[in-house]
Motif scaffolding. Structure first.
Motif, mmCIF file in Angstrom:
data_model
loop_
_atom_site.group_PDB
_atom_site.id
_atom_site.type_symbol
_atom_site.label_atom_id
_atom_site.label_comp_id
_atom_site.label_asym_id
_atom_site.label_seq_id
_atom_site.Cartn_x
_atom_site.Cartn_y
_atom_site.Cartn_z
ATOM 1 N N ASP A 86 0.394 10.890 -3.493
ATOM 2 C CA ASP A 86 -0.539 9.786 -3.678
ATOM 3 C C ASP A 86 0.252 8.527 -4.039
ATOM 4 O OD1 ASP A 86 -3.002 8.526 -3.760
ATOM 5 O OD2 ASP A 86 -3.873 9.894 -5.225
ATOM 6 N N ILE A 87 -0.392 7.413 -4.131
ATOM 7 C CA ILE A 87 0.286 6.136 -4.379
ATOM 8 C C ILE A 87 1.153 6.226 -5.634
ATOM 9 C CG2 ILE A 87 -0.075 3.714 -4.982
ATOM 10 C CD1 ILE A 87 -2.604 3.798 -3.219
ATOM 11 N N PHE A 88 2.414 5.810 -5.484
ATOM 12 C CA PHE A 88 3.345 5.770 -6.608
ATOM 13 C C PHE A 88 4.191 4.515 -6.507
ATOM 14 C CE2 PHE A 88 5.511 8.087 -3.239
ATOM 15 C CZ PHE A 88 6.819 7.605 -3.272
ATOM 16 N N ALA A 89 4.738 4.088 -7.643
ATOM 17 C CA ALA A 89 5.589 2.897 -7.687
ATOM 18 C C ALA A 89 7.048 3.305 -7.543
ATOM 19 C CB ALA A 89 5.389 2.165 -9.014
ATOM 20 N N PHE A 90 7.834 2.420 -6.946
ATOM 21 C CA PHE A 90 9.277 2.593 -6.835
ATOM 22 C C PHE A 90 9.895 1.213 -6.880
ATOM 23 C CE2 PHE A 90 7.797 1.875 -2.592
ATOM 24 C CZ PHE A 90 8.778 1.125 -1.983
ATOM 25 N N LEU A 91 11.198 1.145 -7.006
ATOM 26 C CA LEU A 91 11.886 -0.139 -7.030
ATOM 27 C C LEU A 91 11.578 -0.876 -5.731
ATOM 28 C CD1 LEU A 91 13.884 -1.983 -8.526
ATOM 29 C CD2 LEU A 91 15.724 -0.833 -7.318
ATOM 30 N N GLY A 92 10.870 -1.986 -5.820
ATOM 31 C CA GLY A 92 10.542 -2.759 -4.637
ATOM 32 C C GLY A 92 9.093 -2.705 -4.205
ATOM 33 N N GLY A 93 8.315 -1.780 -4.756
ATOM 34 C CA GLY A 93 6.924 -1.742 -4.344
ATOM 35 C C GLY A 93 6.202 -0.474 -4.725
ATOM 36 N N ARG A 94 5.206 -0.127 -3.892
ATOM 37 C CA ARG A 94 4.399 1.085 -4.064
ATOM 38 C C ARG A 94 4.224 1.723 -2.695
ATOM 39 N NH1 ARG A 94 -1.024 0.479 -5.872
ATOM 40 N NH2 ARG A 94 -1.142 -1.255 -4.443
ATOM 41 N N ARG A 95 4.030 3.045 -2.680
ATOM 42 C CA ARG A 95 3.784 3.724 -1.409
ATOM 43 C C ARG A 95 3.078 5.040 -1.623
ATOM 44 N NH1 ARG A 95 9.669 5.493 0.974
ATOM 45 N NH2 ARG A 95 9.655 7.681 0.378
ATOM 46 N N PHE A 96 2.605 5.603 -0.502
ATOM 47 C CA PHE A 96 2.105 6.976 -0.470
ATOM 48 C C PHE A 96 2.725 7.643 0.750
ATOM 49 C CE2 PHE A 96 -1.099 4.673 2.007
ATOM 50 C CZ PHE A 96 -1.323 5.505 3.095
ATOM 51 N N GLU A 97 2.736 8.987 0.730
ATOM 52 C CA GLU A 97 3.324 9.752 1.824
ATOM 53 C C GLU A 97 2.298 10.755 2.330
ATOM 54 O OE1 GLU A 97 7.045 11.398 0.436
ATOM 55 O OE2 GLU A 97 7.797 9.410 -0.116
ATOM 56 N N PHE A 98 2.423 11.098 3.612
ATOM 57 C CA PHE A 98 1.435 11.986 4.218
ATOM 58 C C PHE A 98 2.033 12.732 5.395
ATOM 59 C CE2 PHE A 98 1.155 7.933 6.387
ATOM 60 C CZ PHE A 98 0.939 8.252 7.721
ATOM 61 N N LEU A 99 1.316 13.763 5.823
ATOM 62 C CA LEU A 99 1.623 14.480 7.054
ATOM 63 C C LEU A 99 0.524 14.162 8.048
ATOM 64 C CD1 LEU A 99 2.691 18.032 5.811
ATOM 65 C CD2 LEU A 99 4.164 16.204 6.681
ATOM 66 N N ALA A 100 0.911 13.612 9.173
ATOM 67 C CA ALA A 100 -0.044 13.391 10.251
ATOM 68 C C ALA A 100 -0.373 14.747 10.871
ATOM 69 C CB ALA A 100 0.566 12.470 11.297
ATOM 70 N N PRO A 101 -1.549 14.878 11.489
ATOM 71 C CA PRO A 101 -1.827 16.131 12.196
ATOM 72 C C PRO A 101 -0.671 16.429 13.156
ATOM 73 C CG PRO A 101 -3.804 14.798 12.058
ATOM 74 C CD PRO A 101 -2.660 13.945 11.549
#
Length: 111
Positions: A86-101
């Motif tokens: 789910d959305i998390f912060a890192f140096l430089g911004g925020r992101r989330f990760e996922f698996l596409a079908p």
């Protein structure tokens, strides 16, 4: 529902031998690097943003960019992706990760 286009913005590579891989990329492709600690390098001069992270080798992670990360998360979830981080912060911004079908690992970030 209107779909917001998300451009490919960054590609992350992982390598167990970070320094050797960095040296190869520099010699083979002329890329330069900015060090962000002992385990991450930002790739410069590759034509698109990229990073090199120490870790078990895996397929490159394609990272898309969004102005509204929460809306992008909803759009990706509605389209059927499995959200792996789910959305998390890192140096430089925020992101989330996922698996596409089909199992393709991707991420979406914002500054």
């Amino acid at each position: 529902m209107s779909v917001t286009k998300l451009p490919i913005d960054y590609i992350e590579f992982t390598a167990p031998k970070l320094e050797e891989t960095q040296a190869f990329f520099a010699a083979a492709f002329g890329w330069e690097f900015v060090d962000y600690g002992p385990d991450y390098r930002d790739i410069q001069g590759a034509g698109t943003g990229g990073g090199l992270e120490r870790g078990a080798a895996r397929a490159p992670l394609i990272v898309l960019r969004a102005d509204d990360l929460e809306a992008a998360l909803a759009q990706v979830r509605t389209a059927g992706a499995e959200i792996t981080h789910d959305i998390f912060a890192f140096l430089g911004g925020r992101r989330f990760e996922f698996l596409a079908p089909g199992g393709i690992a991707m991420a979406v970030w914002t500054s």
